[in-house]
Motif scaffolding. Structure first.
Motif, PDB file in Angstrom:
ATOM      1  N   ASP A 190       8.868 -24.382  15.845  1.00  0.00           N
ATOM      2  CA  ASP A 190       7.891 -25.003  15.154  1.00  0.00           C
ATOM      3  C   ASP A 190       6.543 -24.584  15.977  1.00  0.00           C
ATOM      4  N   SER A 191       6.398 -24.426  17.200  1.00  0.00           N
ATOM      5  CA  SER A 191       5.441 -23.970  18.341  1.00  0.00           C
ATOM      6  C   SER A 191       5.357 -22.353  18.433  1.00  0.00           C
ATOM      7  N   GLY A 192       6.641 -21.841  18.531  1.00  0.00           N
ATOM      8  CA  GLY A 192       6.737 -20.470  18.958  1.00  0.00           C
ATOM      9  C   GLY A 192       7.055 -20.286  20.174  1.00  0.00           C
ATOM     10  N   ARG A 193       6.773 -21.399  20.959  1.00  0.00           N
ATOM     11  CA  ARG A 193       7.019 -21.267  22.467  1.00  0.00           C
ATOM     12  C   ARG A 193       8.428 -20.722  22.937  1.00  0.00           C
ATOM     13  N   PHE A 194       8.531 -19.873  23.762  1.00  0.00           N
ATOM     14  CA  PHE A 194       9.859 -19.068  24.195  1.00  0.00           C
ATOM     15  C   PHE A 194       9.856 -19.059  25.566  1.00  0.00           C
ATOM     16  N   ASP A 195      10.965 -19.707  26.155  1.00  0.00           N
ATOM     17  CA  ASP A 195      11.215 -19.785  27.546  1.00  0.00           C
ATOM     18  C   ASP A 195      12.400 -19.025  27.864  1.00  0.00           C
ATOM     19  N   ILE A 196      12.549 -18.206  29.046  1.00  0.00           N
ATOM     20  CA  ILE A 196      13.465 -17.141  29.160  1.00  0.00           C
ATOM     21  C   ILE A 196      13.806 -17.405  30.828  1.00  0.00           C
ATOM     22  N   ASN A 197      14.977 -17.241  31.326  1.00  0.00           N
ATOM     23  CA  ASN A 197      15.256 -17.623  32.542  1.00  0.00           C
ATOM     24  C   ASN A 197      15.605 -16.156  33.286  1.00  0.00           C
ATOM     25  N   THR A 198      15.496 -15.876  34.486  1.00  0.00           N
ATOM     26  CA  THR A 198      15.839 -14.631  35.205  1.00  0.00           C
ATOM     27  C   THR A 198      15.532 -13.494  34.501  1.00  0.00           C
ATOM     28  N   ALA A 199      14.214 -13.263  34.245  1.00  0.00           N
ATOM     29  CA  ALA A 199      13.812 -12.383  33.215  1.00  0.00           C
ATOM     30  C   ALA A 199      13.340 -11.014  33.717  1.00  0.00           C
ATOM     31  N   THR A 200      13.268 -10.018  33.195  1.00  0.00           N
ATOM     32  CA  THR A 200      12.744  -8.843  33.389  1.00  0.00           C
ATOM     33  C   THR A 200      11.815  -8.431  32.436  1.00  0.00           C
ATOM     34  N   PHE A 201      10.763  -7.477  32.501  1.00  0.00           N
ATOM     35  CA  PHE A 201       9.930  -7.067  31.294  1.00  0.00           C
ATOM     36  C   PHE A 201       9.214  -5.875  31.595  1.00  0.00           C
ATOM     37  N   LEU A 202       8.836  -5.241  30.541  1.00  0.00           N
ATOM     38  CA  LEU A 202       8.172  -3.857  30.514  1.00  0.00           C
ATOM     39  C   LEU A 202       7.002  -3.791  29.553  1.00  0.00           C
ATOM     40  N   ILE A 203       5.939  -3.607  29.623  1.00  0.00           N
ATOM     41  CA  ILE A 203       4.448  -3.357  29.204  1.00  0.00           C
ATOM     42  C   ILE A 203       4.228  -1.976  29.043  1.00  0.00           C
ATOM     43  N   HIS A 204       4.567  -1.298  27.889  1.00  0.00           N
ATOM     44  CA  HIS A 204       4.639   0.179  27.775  1.00  0.00           C
ATOM     45  C   HIS A 204       3.219   0.820  28.124  1.00  0.00           C
ATOM     46  N   ALA A 205       2.318   0.133  27.142  1.00  0.00           N
ATOM     47  CA  ALA A 205       0.897   0.821  27.284  1.00  0.00           C
ATOM     48  C   ALA A 205       0.420   0.945  29.001  1.00  0.00           C
ATOM     49  N   ALA A 206       0.501   0.001  29.505  1.00  0.00           N
ATOM     50  CA  ALA A 206       0.208  -0.065  30.957  1.00  0.00           C
ATOM     51  C   ALA A 206       1.227   0.514  31.953  1.00  0.00           C
ATOM     52  N   GLU A 207       2.504   0.865  31.420  1.00  0.00           N
ATOM     53  CA  GLU A 207       3.556   1.183  32.238  1.00  0.00           C
ATOM     54  C   GLU A 207       3.768   0.301  33.263  1.00  0.00           C
ATOM     55  N   MET A 208       3.577  -0.806  32.974  1.00  0.00           N
ATOM     56  CA  MET A 208       3.754  -1.952  34.042  1.00  0.00           C
ATOM     57  C   MET A 208       5.168  -2.697  33.876  1.00  0.00           C
ATOM     58  N   ARG A 209       6.092  -2.901  34.793  1.00  0.00           N
ATOM     59  CA  ARG A 209       7.188  -3.578  34.611  1.00  0.00           C
ATOM     60  C   ARG A 209       7.224  -4.517  35.689  1.00  0.00           C
ATOM     61  N   GLY A 210       8.339  -5.677  35.483  1.00  0.00           N
ATOM     62  CA  GLY A 210       8.222  -6.679  36.596  1.00  0.00           C
ATOM     63  C   GLY A 210       9.387  -7.839  36.492  1.00  0.00           C
ATOM     64  N   THR A 211       9.544  -8.571  37.249  1.00  0.00           N
ATOM     65  CA  THR A 211      10.578  -9.441  37.145  1.00  0.00           C
ATOM     66  C   THR A 211      10.024 -10.826  37.076  1.00  0.00           C
ATOM     67  N   ALA A 212      10.755 -11.982  36.669  1.00  0.00           N
ATOM     68  CA  ALA A 212      10.163 -13.255  36.797  1.00  0.00           C
ATOM     69  C   ALA A 212      11.618 -14.217  36.874  1.00  0.00           C
ATOM     70  N   GLY A 213      11.374 -15.147  37.769  1.00  0.00           N
ATOM     71  CA  GLY A 213      12.245 -16.390  37.841  1.00  0.00           C
ATOM     72  C   GLY A 213      12.474 -17.145  36.235  1.00  0.00           C
ATOM     73  N   SER A 214      11.279 -17.293  35.752  1.00  0.00           N
ATOM     74  CA  SER A 214      11.383 -17.562  34.427  1.00  0.00           C
ATOM     75  C   SER A 214       9.987 -17.405  33.735  1.00  0.00           C
ATOM     76  N   LEU A 215      10.137 -16.924  32.498  1.00  0.00           N
ATOM     77  CA  LEU A 215       9.106 -16.474  31.743  1.00  0.00           C
ATOM     78  C   LEU A 215       8.859 -17.546  30.376  1.00  0.00           C
ATOM     79  N   THR A 216       7.566 -17.712  30.146  1.00  0.00           N
ATOM     80  CA  THR A 216       7.383 -18.550  29.139  1.00  0.00           C
ATOM     81  C   THR A 216       6.219 -17.947  28.147  1.00  0.00           C
TER      82      THR A 216
END
Length: 772
Positions: free
Chosen positions: A140-166
């Motif tokens: 209903d809300s579109g909220r998305f919670d993920i645990n032990t995450a890694t991510f990549l933003i292509h335009a900024a070539e920025m990557r990272g890790t997160a204990g949790s990501l919302t």
């Protein structure tokens, strides 16, 4: 950002671990497409190549707001409890509108609209890739919670890790216990670690709490709160500290610039800095962009400069400077402009200035006016004054202010006849309290030069005979040589002629066109020999060189008109590459033949009885698009000696990694300097930077710069030591540093100085960092 075709990383059955988001899309240099490799700097071992995202799929960022779309789900195995829960296992894919996630198994609770996904899982979208162990999605809300995450933003070539990501919304993500870096996978040369990170793609920036900067895993700096860009939009916040050392500053300095993005059309930068031995010094810059043009205001202030007060007993130590400039372009060919500079004392520019757009100078100009130009005429009026900042300059040598100066010029074609007019009105003023004789004079000068000419042109040459009258009228105050109202009229005749010959040939299988361009120019001016009863408001002798051979007057300004009866003979030859159209070589030589002595002087300077001038020549060679050799000079056939010479070799590779310049300047009995500069890579990541200026007359170094630069794909550092000669012939020294962390900007301090010293360095920086 542009979405591309979706190509998912599949999770093997029974896998206990999965690649990070960065590892999925990272490609070594050899595996990148040729078009991507060409844009990749040599110090980068690889880059990110998105596998793509399905049309409309946006992963963490993106997605439609408003009415929820139907949920679509698939898997290798499925079990459904009617109106309650859907269970999926094996290559599970869940999609709702623009949201999509893929994992090992999923459970969809129809009653509370929650999707639980067990990983390893992947969500890819428009410029964003994310992986994790498990996640929950609210339909209903579109909220998305993920645990032990890694991510990549292509335009900024920025990557990272997160204990949790919302995923809070279609454009906002909250990261707990996160890390960010732009270094390649498994290479944390630097990283920003924070307890909480918020990324807002709609605004183009991120914020973080309890932030520390780590270098090779070692904390080096802490911020309670920070803001940083995730794309190329501007954002209010601290810039990187600047630090260095200067003998003029009594030691080291540390500055902490703060950028204020006040509005899309104006911003400001505040730079408080501590200078050892001087105290707290503040600089500020404001920029305003209107529909008509840009205005810049720069300020510098120190309330109590202890070193200055010690060196100058009786002075308070309060020092300041201001530099303001503006330009506005209006419709109809009109332009307005202004430039105003002022400093508190003559040593300010040497001791303190680092950001004001004022170089070492003895006079600071204040000028403002408007101008108009169209195809046939121009008009300009302005006010112009100076601040003389050197106390050693006598009152008699201080320049006059123009309050105002008005210029008008026009050309018209009347059939085969061309008419022209150049005119000028000026009110000259300077403080004359301590002056005597002609130096006390202030007043008005009006000058007009009407001209009639018959221009004749064909493809093989040209001829342009012309006659003009140089008329000047003075109305002077405090004039000691008689009545302050008088005029001067000088008739002038010119005849400029040239021929054009060319032939085609080839050299090293490259076709080229060679030209031969002889030119004859005759000038005659019947000027009164005695003009030294006229003050010198703005006049000087012109520097003699090749491009001045075709002018009738040897004086600049309007207070002297030279007598002339002379013929210039010159020859130019060009070699043009027929494949590219580039001029590969140009050779020019010329000489003036005088038929009578020159008697008009500027208080004793400018007269001559020679019948021939020195030979003036120029040579320009561009055998390659990346190599240019220039040389010009004067050689006297009567004495067989070189009077003046200037030579310069400039080389750069196509990518500007290698830069080199070699220059030599010579003026007989006055000056001889050699200038060597260059940037030389010793590896893909390390470059040496240097410049050396040696004066043979003084037998000493008058300027030098030496530094080293290190680059990799996520950070760079420059360390530069600079010596420069001050007005009191002492060598001042600076030690400057610049650090760039890709994706987070960097400090200033060395690049500006290097760009001033080494040709091509500014272009090199622009290509590396993608600045406009």
């Amino acid at each position: 950002m542009v979405a591309t075709t979706l190509s998912w990383w599949a999770v093997p059955a029974g896998a206990d671990s999965a690649p990070t988001a960065a590892e999925i899309d990272w490609r070594p240099r050899a595996e990148l497409p040729a078009s991507v490799r060409e844009r990749l700097p040599v110090f980068c071992a690889g880059g990110y190549l998105p596998s793509g995202a399905g049309s409309g799929v946006s992963g963490v960022f993106g997605g439609a707001e408003g009415e929820p779309a139907p949920v679509q789900a698939s898997g290798l195995n499925a079990r459904y409890e009617i109106d309650r829960t859907l269970y999926l296992e094996g290559d599970v894919q869940v999609r709702q509108g623009a949201f999509e996630v893929r994992g090992r198994q999923a459970r969809y609770s129809q009653q509370d609209g929650r999707v639980s996904v067990d990983g390893p899982l992947v969500s890819r979208g428009q410029g964003f890739l994310m992986t994790g162990d498990s996640a929950e999605y609210q339909v209903d809300s579109g909220r998305f919670d993920i645990n032990t995450a890694t991510f990549l933003i292509h335009a900024a070539e920025m990557r990272g890790t997160a204990g949790s990501l919302t995923r809070l919304s279609a454009s906002e993500v909250m990261i707990e216990d996160g890390m960010l870096t732009t270094c390649g996978p498994q290479r944390n040369d630097w990283a920003v670690v924070a307890s909480e990170i918020n990324l807002n793609q709609a605004e183009g920036f991120g914020t973080a709490r309890h932030v520390r900067l780590e270098v090779l895993g070692v904390p080096v700096f802490y911020w309670p709160w920070a803001s940083f860009p995730i794309d190329d939009r501007r954002k209010t916040g601290f810039l990187y500290p600047e630090f260095g050392s200067s003998s003029a500053g009594s030691g080291g300095f540390l500055a902490l610039p703060y950028y204020l993005n006040l509005a899309p059309h104006y911003d400001a930068t505040l730079t408080p800095q501590y200078i050892h031995g001087r105290g707290l010094f503040n600089e500020a810059e404001g920029r305003y962009l209107s529909p008509y043009g840009q205005s810049i205001l720069q300020l510098g202030y120190i309330g109590n400069d202890s070193a200055f007060a010690d060196e100058n007993p009786g002075e308070s130590g309060e020092r300041w400077a201001l530099d303001a400039s503006t330009i506005a372009r209006f419709d109809g060919g009109w332009t307005g402009y202004g430039d105003y500079s002022v400093v508190s004392d003559e040593d300010y520019l040497t001791d303190l200035n680092r950001t004001l757009a004022i170089n070492q100078a003895t006079h600071l100009q204040r000028r403002g006016g408007v101008r108009y130009r169209d195809r046939n005429q121009y008009f300009e009026t302005y006010l112009n004054d100076y601040q003389t900042i050197s106390e050693t300059i006598a009152d008699v040598n201080k320049p006059y202010a123009q309050l105002p100066e008005v210029l008008y010029g026009t050309t018209r074609e009347l059939g085969w006849l061309e008419t022209g007019l150049e005119s000028q009105y000026t009110l000259f003023y300077r403080d004359n309290e301590n002056l005597t004789g002609l130096d006390r004079a202030n007043g008005h000068r009006f000058r007009a030069v009407p001209e009639l000419a018959v221009p004749m042109r064909t493809i093989w040459g040209f001829s342009r005979p012309s006659v003009s009258v140089d008329y000047t009228r003075y109305e002077l105050e405090d004039y000691s040589a008689g009545d302050g109202g008088f005029d001067r009229t000088v008739p002038v005749a010119e005849w400029d002629n040239g021929l054009y010959f060319d032939r085609q040939s080839s050299l090293f299988d490259v076709p080229y066109n060679q030209t031969l361009e002889p030119r004859l120019y005759y000038a005659w001016a019947d000027a009164d020999a005695d003009q030294n009863d006229i003050p010198d408001f703005d006049t000087d002798l012109q520097e003699f060189r090749f491009d001045r051979l075709f002018q009738p007057d040897r004086f600049t300004g309007g207070d002297r008109v030279g007598d002339a009866n002379q013929l210039t003979v010159a020859l130019t030859s060009r070699f043009n590459d027929l494949m590219t159209g580039a001029e590969r070589a140009r050779f020019s030589i010329g000489q003036v033949n005088y038929f009578q002595d020159r008697e008009v002087t500027l208080f004793g300077e400018g007269a001559s009885t020679r019948s021939r001038s020195p030979l003036a020549g120029e040579m320009v060679l561009s055998p390659l698009d990346t190599l240019e050799i220039r040389s010009s000079g004067l050689w006297d056939p009567e004495t067989g000696e070189t009077e003046e010479g200037r030579s310069q070799l400039v080389f750069h590779t196509e990518d500007y990694r290698y830069l080199a310049s070699l220059g030599h300047t010579y003026s007989k009995d006055e000056l001889e300097q050699t200038d060597i500069a260059g940037v030389v890579p010793v590896s893909d990541r390390v470059s040496l930077i240097g410049r050396w200026v040696y004066d043979s007359q003084l037998d000493r170094t008058v300027g030098s710069l030496a530094g080293i630069e290190y680059n990799n794909c996520c950070w760079s550092v420059q360390v530069v030591h600079q010596n420069y000669l001050t007005d009191d012939t002492e060598l001042e020294t600076r030690l400057l540093f610049q650090v760039q962390l890709k994706g987070l900007g960097g400090s200033d301090g060395s690049s500006t100085r290097i760009a001033e010293a080494i040709y091509g360095f500014e272009e090199r920086e622009r290509r590396r960092y993608g600045t406009p």
